[in-house]
Design a protein around this motif. Structure first.
Motif, mmCIF file in Angstrom:
data_model
loop_
_atom_site.group_PDB
_atom_site.id
_atom_site.type_symbol
_atom_site.label_atom_id
_atom_site.label_comp_id
_atom_site.label_asym_id
_atom_site.label_seq_id
_atom_site.Cartn_x
_atom_site.Cartn_y
_atom_site.Cartn_z
ATOM 1 N N LYS A 273 2.788 53.487 -107.058
ATOM 2 C CA LYS A 273 3.409 52.906 -105.865
ATOM 3 C C LYS A 273 2.954 53.584 -104.580
ATOM 4 O O LYS A 273 2.816 52.925 -103.553
ATOM 5 C CB LYS A 273 4.939 52.996 -105.984
ATOM 6 N N TRP A 292 2.395 50.322 -102.671
ATOM 7 C CA TRP A 292 2.609 49.086 -103.414
ATOM 8 C C TRP A 292 4.091 48.774 -103.460
ATOM 9 O O TRP A 292 4.918 49.635 -103.799
ATOM 10 C CB TRP A 292 2.072 49.198 -104.840
ATOM 11 N N GLN A 295 4.338 43.128 -106.088
ATOM 12 C CA GLN A 295 2.951 42.705 -106.297
ATOM 13 C C GLN A 295 2.090 42.799 -105.047
ATOM 14 O O GLN A 295 0.945 42.335 -105.030
ATOM 15 C CB GLN A 295 2.896 41.271 -106.846
ATOM 16 N N GLY A 297 0.236 45.123 -101.987
ATOM 17 C CA GLY A 297 -0.279 46.448 -101.715
ATOM 18 C C GLY A 297 -0.860 46.544 -100.314
ATOM 19 O O GLY A 297 -1.414 45.574 -99.784
#
Length: 320
Positions: A273, A292, A295, A297
């Motif tokens: 993440k 992240w 879904q 980023g």
């Protein structure tokens, strides 16, 4: 015997094509893409595990198990040039890592190109002329990639890209075509080794004024080590770009017509993440970070240059 013959023919094509290449004609293709990879100093040939693999090492597309959309924008060298990259990658079978495809577009362009002429002052030969600005023009280079990857063996991936090139250089334009061939080996869970043979038999540029340029082949080699420690993952990567066009002192290392530029990168991530990155791109310091959320980023990267201005890059990813 057949494999050996194909290998020898490939080497001959590489050596022959490099002998007729035009030095620096493909430089716009060597800036790299993706804030994640560029935050790691451009050491990504041995990593290549996201949609930007279509540029760094098409073989890595086989590592994707879902569709991925990636976009990057960069203000290069203090907004001297603008760079954009868009890629869509997808496995050919749902939730499969056996084969994949990608379509991507890279653009590098800018404005402020001044078109001038001389204004004559008088008829005497001693009179001076004054430069007159007629207009300002923009310029841009485009590269459209069609990439395919296939898992050849459990620990060996192969890939290739066909690229179409368009150059708009103020007073002339050119169309070109080229191909890349790549491999990615994963002999151990902690080690991956990649190679990307870009412009395999030279990429050809045909200008509308009748002239022709060729982009010489480059061998990009990469090594990546990764280690998972509880919620943390570390990737240590190193790349080398080997060229055959006699760059000499313009490269980090050279001997005769052979030259090499190096890239080193480190990424430390937490639970996939949060990520922090450091790197050296041909000796220039780079840094970056990633986030992240579900879904989506976001990656940012910084590139310092001793002679030119700094470069900032931002990337967005969407896993579908």
């Amino acid at each position: 015997m057949i494999r050996k013959s194909v290998f020898i023919i490939g080497l001959l094509l590489l050596s022959a094509a490099s002998a007729f290449g035009t030095k620096y004609s493909g430089e716009f293709l060597s800036l790299g893409v993706g804030a994640r990879a560029l935050g790691m100093g451009g050491a990504f040939v041995g990593v290549a595990d996201d949609a930007t693999a279509c540029y760094w090492n098409p073989s890595g597309l086989s590592l994707l198990n879902r569709r991925e959309l990636s976009f990057m924008h960069a203000e290069t060298f203090g907004s001297l040039l603008n760079q954009d990259f868009l890629a869509f990658a997808f496995p050919l079978q749902e939730d499969s890592t056996s084969s994949a495809m990608a379509f991507s577009l890279q653009r590098l362009g800018g404005g402020g190109v001044k078109i001038t002429d001389l204004e004559k002052k008088g008829l005497d030969i001693s009179d001076t002329n004054r430069v007159v600005l007629l207009r300002e023009e923009s310029h841009a280079d485009y590269a459209l990639y069609f990439s395919y990857a296939q898992r050849m063996k459990p620990h060996l991936l192969g890939g290739a890209s066909l690229k179409l090139i368009y150059r708009d250089v103020v007073t002339t334009s050119a169309l070109g075509v080229g191909a890349d061939l790549s491999f990615l080996a994963q002999p151990f869970s902690f080690l991956s080794i990649g190679v990307n043979l870009t412009d395999l038999t030279s990429s050809f540029l045909f200008y509308d004024n009748g002239t022709t340029e060729t982009i010489s082949p480059t061998t990009k080699m990469g090594l990546a080590l990764n280690r998972q420690i509880r919620d943390f993952r570390m990737i240590l990567a190193a790349d080398a770009d080997v060229r055959y066009e006699g760059r000499k002192s313009a490269a980090q290392f050279w001997m005769g017509d052979l030259s090499a530029d190096t890239h080193y990168g480190l990424e430390v991530s937490y639970q996939k993440k949060l990520a922090g990155r450091l790197g050296l791109d041909q000796g220039n310091f780079t840094a970056g970070a990633g986030l992240w959320i579900k879904q989506f980023g976001l990656d940012v990267a910084f590139f310092s240059h001793a002679e030119l201005d700094n470069t900032y890059r931002i990337s967005l990813q969407w896993r579908l």
